[in-house]
Design an enzyme around this catalytic site. Structure first.
Site, mmCIF file in Angstrom:
data_model
loop_
_atom_site.group_PDB
_atom_site.id
_atom_site.type_symbol
_atom_site.label_atom_id
_atom_site.label_comp_id
_atom_site.label_asym_id
_atom_site.label_seq_id
_atom_site.Cartn_x
_atom_site.Cartn_y
_atom_site.Cartn_z
ATOM 1 N N LYS A 32 28.946 -2.885 -36.487
ATOM 2 C CA LYS A 32 28.519 -4.295 -36.449
ATOM 3 C C LYS A 32 27.596 -4.498 -35.246
ATOM 4 O O LYS A 32 27.937 -4.153 -34.117
ATOM 5 C CB LYS A 32 29.749 -5.198 -36.316
ATOM 6 C CG LYS A 32 29.402 -6.677 -36.199
ATOM 7 C CD LYS A 32 30.647 -7.551 -36.326
ATOM 8 C CE LYS A 32 31.343 -7.863 -35.024
ATOM 9 N NZ LYS A 32 30.607 -8.746 -34.108
ATOM 10 N N ASP A 59 25.656 -9.262 -37.590
ATOM 11 C CA ASP A 59 26.473 -10.467 -37.371
ATOM 12 C C ASP A 59 25.677 -11.502 -36.572
ATOM 13 O O ASP A 59 25.833 -11.641 -35.367
ATOM 14 C CB ASP A 59 27.739 -10.020 -36.610
ATOM 15 C CG ASP A 59 28.670 -11.158 -36.268
ATOM 16 O OD1 ASP A 59 28.519 -12.260 -36.820
ATOM 17 O OD2 ASP A 59 29.575 -10.931 -35.430
ATOM 18 N N ASP A 64 20.939 -22.905 -40.530
ATOM 19 C CA ASP A 64 19.722 -23.717 -40.376
ATOM 20 C C ASP A 64 19.460 -24.431 -41.697
ATOM 21 O O ASP A 64 20.281 -24.323 -42.620
ATOM 22 C CB ASP A 64 18.536 -22.811 -39.969
ATOM 23 C CG ASP A 64 17.528 -23.557 -39.110
ATOM 24 O OD1 ASP A 64 17.154 -24.687 -39.479
ATOM 25 O OD2 ASP A 64 17.104 -23.020 -38.082
ATOM 26 N N THR A 118 36.849 -18.965 -34.221
ATOM 27 C CA THR A 118 38.220 -18.902 -33.680
ATOM 28 C C THR A 118 38.314 -19.630 -32.339
ATOM 29 O O THR A 118 39.397 -19.914 -31.856
ATOM 30 C CB THR A 118 38.700 -17.449 -33.526
ATOM 31 O OG1 THR A 118 37.622 -16.674 -33.045
ATOM 32 C CG2 THR A 118 39.185 -16.890 -34.837
ATOM 33 N N ARG A 212 36.691 -3.243 -28.792
ATOM 34 C CA ARG A 212 37.174 -2.565 -27.586
ATOM 35 C C ARG A 212 38.204 -1.455 -27.784
ATOM 36 O O ARG A 212 38.156 -0.459 -27.052
ATOM 37 C CB ARG A 212 37.675 -3.617 -26.582
ATOM 38 C CG ARG A 212 36.524 -4.398 -25.967
ATOM 39 C CD ARG A 212 36.956 -5.715 -25.397
ATOM 40 N NE ARG A 212 37.357 -6.643 -26.454
ATOM 41 C CZ ARG A 212 37.775 -7.877 -26.230
ATOM 42 N NH1 ARG A 212 37.865 -8.327 -25.003
ATOM 43 N NH2 ARG A 212 38.117 -8.660 -27.237
HETATM 44 O O1 C5P Z 1 36.801 -5.965 -28.996
HETATM 45 P P1 C5P Z 1 37.355 -6.649 -30.204
HETATM 46 O O2 C5P Z 1 38.063 -5.708 -31.169
HETATM 47 O O3 C5P Z 1 38.198 -7.851 -29.847
HETATM 48 O O4 C5P Z 1 36.055 -7.173 -30.966
HETATM 49 C C1 C5P Z 1 36.110 -7.944 -32.117
HETATM 50 C C2 C5P Z 1 34.738 -8.227 -32.626
HETATM 51 O O5 C5P Z 1 34.848 -9.161 -33.700
HETATM 52 C C3 C5P Z 1 33.798 -8.881 -31.602
HETATM 53 O O6 C5P Z 1 32.463 -8.442 -31.912
HETATM 54 C C4 C5P Z 1 33.950 -10.347 -31.879
HETATM 55 O O7 C5P Z 1 32.808 -11.091 -31.537
HETATM 56 C C5 C5P Z 1 34.161 -10.367 -33.384
HETATM 57 N N1 C5P Z 1 34.872 -11.542 -33.889
HETATM 58 C C6 C5P Z 1 36.135 -11.911 -33.460
HETATM 59 N N2 C5P Z 1 36.753 -13.017 -33.972
HETATM 60 C C7 C5P Z 1 36.130 -13.757 -34.890
HETATM 61 C C8 C5P Z 1 34.855 -13.421 -35.330
HETATM 62 C C9 C5P Z 1 34.247 -12.290 -34.799
HETATM 63 O O8 C5P Z 1 36.714 -11.233 -32.645
HETATM 64 N N3 C5P Z 1 36.745 -14.804 -35.407
#
Ligand code: C5P
Length: 234
Positions: A32, A59, A64, A118, A212
């Site tokens: 992503k 993503d 718009d 979220t 992460r």
């Molecule tokens: O590091 P981690 O596993 O928390 O990353 C989750 C990824 O998913 C990040 O790129 C974050 O921006 C994205 N994301 C999220 N929650 C959402 C939508 C997208 O954590 N509701």
């Protein structure tokens, strides 16, 4: 339906993202690319990563007027991305217009909507966004998901915990892409509602997005393989 693990490439630069991906040579992992990397490096980063054989979820959460959104979609389709997303709050004409542009291209692209961010809680939803105060957050998410389906898009980004209800209301084919994944529940960072890869599988997620736990691991490829195995139930 295809199930896969999508690695969130939340890196600030091309160098950092590509150095990380060097480790994944031969893996052809789904990745992503978000706003941070795309706005810094532009379309070239997408082309470069695509050239290495990765599938890409771009993503950018487009939102718009329909005409602009359709133009943006056409530009992104030129990059041969595999998954793109929109804010459901853009409404039916925007979402269905985007879907029309995808269909016209003949490309096999998964189109998703973000329902409520979220970071938006019920107070923000009512007090700032002025969304019908008789509806709770879950009801609004569900109604945005219904709008997404009616507009012809493939599915939504949501928590794995919401998947059973979404699938029940909108059908098994409605795609769910779920972030908030941790191998152990007590991992401490900013994700509040987390599930394990195994739980995500049991809840019926189609794709899990993992950042992460893989990008910060000592051995990212090993971690990725373990998470994938657990999610696919192999
Ligand atoms: O590091 P981690 O596993 O928390 O990353 C989750 C990824 O998913 C990040 O790129 C974050 O921006 C994205 N994301 C999220 N929650 C959402 C939508 C997208 O954590 N509701």
């Amino acid at each position: 339906m295809a199930k896969d693990v999508i690695i969130a490439l939340d890196f600030p630069s091309k160098e950092k993202a590509l150095t990380f991906l060097d480790k994944f040579e031969g893996e052809e992992a789904y990745v992503k690319i978000g706003m941070e990397l795309f706005y810094k490096e532009g379309p070239e980063i997408v082309r470069e990563i695509k050239k290495r054989g990765h599938k890409i979820f771009l993503d950018l959460k487009i939102h718009d007027i329909p005409n602009t959104c359709i133009g943006a979609t056409k530009s992104l389709l030129n990059l041969d991305v595999d998954m793109i997303n929109y804010h459901a709050a853009g409404g039916y004409n925007m979402l269905s217009g985007a879907k029309g542009a995808i269909d016209e291209s003949g490309k096999d692209v998964i189109s998703l909507a973000v329902t409520m961010l979220t970071s938006t809680d019920e107070d923000i939803m009512h007090d700032e966004l002025k969304i019908d105060s008789s509806l709770n957050l879950e009801e609004v998410v569900l109604s945005y998901a219904e709008l997404t389906k009616k507009s012809g898009l493939s599915g939504i980004v949501c928590s794995a915990l919401e998947v059973p209800k979404i699938k029940e209301k909108l059908g098994e084919d409605f795609v769910t892409v779920t972030p908030g994944i941790r191998k152990v529940k007590n991992a401490s960072d900013d994700q509040k509602r987390v599930v394990t890869p195994k739980e995500a599988r049991e809840l019926g997620s189609d794709y899990i997005v993992v950042g992460r736990p893989i990008t910060k691991a000592d051995d990212p490829v090993k971690e990725y393989k373990e998470i994938k195995k657990e999610f696919l139930g192999e």
